[in-house]
Design a protein around this motif. Structure first.
Motif, mmCIF file in Angstrom:
data_model
loop_
_atom_site.group_PDB
_atom_site.id
_atom_site.type_symbol
_atom_site.label_atom_id
_atom_site.label_comp_id
_atom_site.label_asym_id
_atom_site.label_seq_id
_atom_site.Cartn_x
_atom_site.Cartn_y
_atom_site.Cartn_z
ATOM 1 N N PRO B 153 -62.620 12.618 -17.116
ATOM 2 C CA PRO B 153 -61.821 13.833 -17.254
ATOM 3 C C PRO B 153 -60.351 13.547 -16.959
ATOM 4 O O PRO B 153 -60.037 12.726 -16.099
ATOM 5 N N LEU B 154 -59.507 14.224 -17.708
ATOM 6 C CA LEU B 154 -58.066 14.033 -17.568
ATOM 7 C C LEU B 154 -57.481 15.363 -17.126
ATOM 8 O O LEU B 154 -57.616 16.362 -17.826
ATOM 9 N N LEU B 155 -56.879 15.410 -15.962
ATOM 10 C CA LEU B 155 -56.345 16.670 -15.426
ATOM 11 C C LEU B 155 -54.854 16.769 -15.703
ATOM 12 O O LEU B 155 -54.098 15.889 -15.304
ATOM 13 N N LEU B 156 -54.447 17.822 -16.399
ATOM 14 C CA LEU B 156 -53.027 17.974 -16.726
ATOM 15 C C LEU B 156 -52.547 19.354 -16.264
ATOM 16 O O LEU B 156 -53.277 20.343 -16.356
ATOM 17 N N THR B 157 -51.291 19.404 -15.781
ATOM 18 C CA THR B 157 -50.728 20.657 -15.279
ATOM 19 C C THR B 157 -49.974 21.375 -16.395
ATOM 20 O O THR B 157 -49.213 20.758 -17.134
ATOM 21 N N VAL B 158 -50.206 22.674 -16.500
ATOM 22 C CA VAL B 158 -49.462 23.470 -17.493
ATOM 23 C C VAL B 158 -48.056 23.695 -16.961
ATOM 24 O O VAL B 158 -47.856 24.397 -15.970
ATOM 25 N N GLY B 159 -47.081 23.055 -17.604
ATOM 26 C CA GLY B 159 -45.700 23.177 -17.128
ATOM 27 C C GLY B 159 -45.040 24.429 -17.678
ATOM 28 O O GLY B 159 -44.198 25.048 -17.036
ATOM 29 N N GLN B 160 -45.441 24.824 -18.870
ATOM 30 C CA GLN B 160 -44.720 25.919 -19.532
ATOM 31 C C GLN B 160 -45.597 26.460 -20.662
ATOM 32 O O GLN B 160 -46.397 25.716 -21.246
ATOM 33 N N ILE B 161 -45.459 27.749 -20.916
ATOM 34 C CA ILE B 161 -46.151 28.337 -22.078
ATOM 35 C C ILE B 161 -45.091 28.721 -23.099
ATOM 36 O O ILE B 161 -44.078 29.340 -22.738
ATOM 37 N N LEU B 162 -45.305 28.316 -24.359
ATOM 38 C CA LEU B 162 -44.298 28.601 -25.393
ATOM 39 C C LEU B 162 -44.144 30.118 -25.586
ATOM 40 O O LEU B 162 -45.105 30.872 -25.425
ATOM 41 N N PRO B 163 -42.928 30.554 -25.930
ATOM 42 C CA PRO B 163 -42.702 32.002 -26.095
ATOM 43 C C PRO B 163 -43.462 32.574 -27.298
ATOM 44 O O PRO B 163 -43.807 31.849 -28.232
ATOM 45 N N GLN B 164 -43.688 33.872 -27.236
ATOM 46 C CA GLN B 164 -44.421 34.588 -28.287
ATOM 47 C C GLN B 164 -43.846 34.376 -29.683
ATOM 48 O O GLN B 164 -44.587 34.301 -30.643
ATOM 49 N N GLN B 165 -42.525 34.282 -29.789
ATOM 50 C CA GLN B 165 -41.888 34.240 -31.115
ATOM 51 C C GLN B 165 -42.411 33.103 -31.978
ATOM 52 O O GLN B 165 -42.444 33.188 -33.184
ATOM 53 N N SER B 166 -42.790 31.978 -31.317
ATOM 54 C CA SER B 166 -43.199 30.841 -32.123
ATOM 55 C C SER B 166 -44.707 30.832 -32.341
ATOM 56 O O SER B 166 -45.271 29.835 -32.729
ATOM 57 N N GLU B 167 -45.353 31.982 -32.151
ATOM 58 C CA GLU B 167 -46.815 32.042 -32.227
ATOM 59 C C GLU B 167 -47.389 31.501 -33.512
ATOM 60 O O GLU B 167 -48.350 30.753 -33.499
ATOM 61 N N LEU B 168 -46.800 31.939 -34.631
ATOM 62 C CA LEU B 168 -47.448 31.638 -35.903
ATOM 63 C C LEU B 168 -47.686 30.143 -36.059
ATOM 64 O O LEU B 168 -48.757 29.721 -36.454
ATOM 65 N N VAL B 169 -46.679 29.324 -35.725
ATOM 66 C CA VAL B 169 -46.857 27.894 -35.923
ATOM 67 C C VAL B 169 -47.281 27.178 -34.646
ATOM 68 O O VAL B 169 -47.834 26.101 -34.697
ATOM 69 N N ALA B 170 -47.031 27.740 -33.494
ATOM 70 C CA ALA B 170 -47.255 26.990 -32.263
ATOM 71 C C ALA B 170 -48.379 27.553 -31.420
ATOM 72 O O ALA B 170 -48.570 27.155 -30.289
#
Ligand SMILES: Nc1ncnc2c1ncn2[C@@H]1O[C@H](COP(=O)(O)OP(=O)(O)OP(=O)(O)O)[C@@H](O)[C@H]1O
Ligand SMILES: [Mg+2]
Lengths: 237, 378
Positions: B153-170
């Motif tokens: 298992p590889l444990l990674l920390t969520v540093g940031q969540i992308l903003p809503q505006q880029s939802e469609l592609v991201a």
């Protein structure tokens, strides 16, 4: 005021059903006073009124109107010959010179009394406030002020008749034409109607009525009675 | 006011009270009409916004992406190809790219994993798209577990969540550092997913792509305009779904207008006769009908358009989102940026207002050219 010479109106010309409703009528109607056309059904009264009122054109003969100043140049020196004018001009003369009262009243249902009265003036483009003020004066003269805001559907027969008269007067016409105006009225309302019309005739308007109702042609105010039969004038007093 | 203006004011007044007089009939007509305009306008706005979104995304994309093909399938590309490609005239830079897909068996979702060229996240941290965050129910600072290449298992920390505006592609995107990417997939040394080729002069792109294909027969260069064209075809309003919906709407509209054109009731005919007999000209009657048609169709156009605008930009085109974008497991839940294309709106306006007004006027014109004396014999 109005002069007819040898006026004929023929329907369905050239067809087997060809019919001459008005046959070589010559007549002179002077300004002011009430003239009644009487005669049996089918004798051509309505047809003659529609010819005089610029609603239809005669097949032959001439109709001259005096004392009208049309808003367009016209060649006639003694009156305006309306028998050969194009439709646009006819309409123009009709709405400025004639006021019509129909047997079925021909009012428009579903809109207000005031709006019905103002309707003939809409295309003339008078400012709304002025037009409304005139309509209200007419309502008062015909004792309808109570119904200014009413819907047409609530009115009684006699009131409808008076709305129709008010509508005929809105463009201040010189001639009032009424076709069987009392057919839907009882005798009391018919008498009242004749009284209103004699008032209008007294104020200088020319009134033309087609009717076979004795209350109309025997009325003291009916200055002249013309009898028709089969499209011809048989008697005039 | 001038008499001619007053005349119009009177006629508009009367047109409106005429319409109100037949409330039931006209309101149902208006409702159908608004619905049709709403559907068509929603489609136009939605497709327009998607295309804009796609082209915005692609403006930052490299001019050419070079993929290696093995047996007709996309394969890893040796980074050493890059040194050769840079020497082609016109190429300003070649960057190896590392990306791939990760299937999460627990949540049944596919994520797109990517090492960004510029400022990748620090080792041990990731940046995730809003869809991933929703799917995994995590927030910034939480830990996410992945299956590594060696099954640890590889444990990674969520540093940031992308903003809503880029939802469609991201929405399903996870960006991570190159080291974590290797830990997860362990690509053979000296290979990358594909190569991004930057070409300064747009007119040289085609020539460069041809030279790459010639020099490395096992690669396939994909230019940005090709990707744009693919997107366009995907979103093009001539494509299947669109044609069906648009066709239905137009058909509805024709039926509606045709019904109107043939359905001049006896009542309306009588009224035209009355108006003529009390001194209205044929042109006055036509003008009245013109205003009646205009009031209805303009109201329908504006109402349908406003509803469509709200539907597409405030409610993310909820009605056909799934039908048109069902390519991912994680559905993007996004807000499109409002944009209006005057040209397409012009066409919509023309198609929705003009035929209807014409359909209102023509039968009235036939009725209005009768002799006014017919009203005396009704
Ligand atoms: N458009 C038309 N086409 C053919 N015939 C017509 C037309 N209009 C009227 N007529 C005929 O012309 C004749 C005269 O009709 P008109 O309406 O003038 O009579 P009237 O004297 O007004 O009768 P009533 O007292 O019944 O109203 C009638 O026989 C009628 O059938
Ligand atoms: Mg008659």
């Amino acid at each position: 005021m109005i002069t007819l010479s040898d006026v004929s109106k023929c329907f369905n010309r050239g067809l087997p059903s060809q019919f001459t409703a008005v046959d070589q009528v010559s007549l002179r109607i002077d300004a002011g006073g009430i003239t009644v056309l009487k005669g049996p059904s089918g004798s051509g009264k309505t047809t003659l009124l529609s010819l005089i009122g610029c609603m239809a054109r005669p097949t032959s003969g001439r109709i001259l109107l005096e004392g009208v100043s049309p808003p367009f140049p016209c060649p006639g020196e003694n009156g305006l010959d309306i028998s050969s004018l194009p439709e646009r001009f006819l309409t123009e003369i009709r709405r400025r010179t004639f006021g019509f009262i129909f047997q079925q009243f021909n009012l428009i249902k579903g809109i207000g009394v005031l709006e019905n009265i103002m309707l003939p003036a809409y295309p003339l483009g008078e400012p709304h406030a002025k037009l409304r003020a005139r309509a209200i004066v007419l309502l008062e003269r015909l004792r309808l002020e109570r119904h200014a805001g009413s819907r047409l559907d609530w009115l009684s027969g006699g009131e409808l008749q008076r709305v129709a008269i008010a509508r005929a007067l809105i463009n201040d016409p010189a001639v009032i034409i009424a076709d069987e105006p009392t057919a839907h009225l009882d005798s009391r309302l018919s008498l009242e109607f004749m009284e209103i019309l004699s008032g209008l005739a007294g104020s200088g308007r020319t009134v033309l009525i087609a009717s076979h109702d004795p209350i109309v042609y025997d009325a003291p105010s009916a200055a002249r009675v013309i009898e028709m039969r089969d499209g011809r004038i048989t008697a005039a007093q | 006011m001038q008499p001619s203006l007053e005349r119009h004011a009177h006629l508009i007044d009367f047109a409106i009270s005429s319409l109100l007089r037949r409330k039931g009939k006209n309101l149902s007509l208006l409702a159908v009409y608004v619905l049709i305009v709403f559907v068509i306008a929603s489609l136009i706005l939605f497709v327009q916004a998607l295309r804009r979104e796609a082209s915005l995304v692609l403006t930052g994309a490299p001019e050419i992406v070079v993929q290696r093909m093995v047996a007709g399938r996309h394969d890893l590309i040796p980074v050493s190809y890059g040194a050769d490609i840079v020497s082609i005239r016109g190429v300003s830079e070649v960057v190896p790219r590392f990306w791939g897909y990760y299937y999460d068996p627990v949540f049944g979702a596919n994520y797109t994993l990517m090492v960004p060229d510029q400022s990748p996240p620090a080792e041990g941290t990731i940046v995730i798209g809003p869809g991933v965050a929703r799917n995994q129910r995590v927030k910034s600072g939480d830990l996410l577990t992945f299956r590594g290449a060696s099954l640890q298992p590889l444990l990674l920390t969520v540093g940031q969540i992308l903003p809503q505006q880029s939802e469609l592609v991201a929405t399903d995107l996870i960006t991570l550092s190159a080291a974590d990417f290797q830990a997860m997939f362990r690509l053979p040394p000296g290979t990358a997913t594909d190569l991004a080729v930057k070409v300064a002069n747009p007119r040289e792109v085609a020539t460069v792509a041809a030279k790459i294909a010639e020099r490395f027969p096992d690669t396939r260069p994909i230019t940005r305009s090709e990707i744009l064209a693919t997107y366009d075809a995907l979103f093009d309003w001539r494509s299947g779904m669109m044609v069906v919906i648009l066709g239905t709407a137009v058909l509805c509209f024709i039926i509606c207008a045709w019904d109107k054109a043939t359905g001049l009731s006896a009542e309306e005919r009588r009224e035209i006769g009355i108006l003529k007999s009390i001194g209205w000209e044929t042109t006055d009657v036509l003008l009245l009908k013109f205003w009646e048609g205009t009031v209805i169709s303009l109201t329908a156009f504006l109402a349908g358009l406003s509803l469509a605008y709200a539907h597409v930009f405030f409610f993310s085109a909820g009605l056909f989102q799934h039908a048109l974008k069902g390519w991912a497991v994680i559905y993007p839940d996004f807000r499109l940026t409002p944009s209006l294309d005057p040209y397409q709106l012009g066409i919509l306006f023309f198609l929705s207002v003009v035929p209807f007004v014409a359909a209102t006027i023509v039968p009235s014109w036939l009725a209005a050219t009768t002799d006014p004396d017919s009203a005396m014999r009704s």
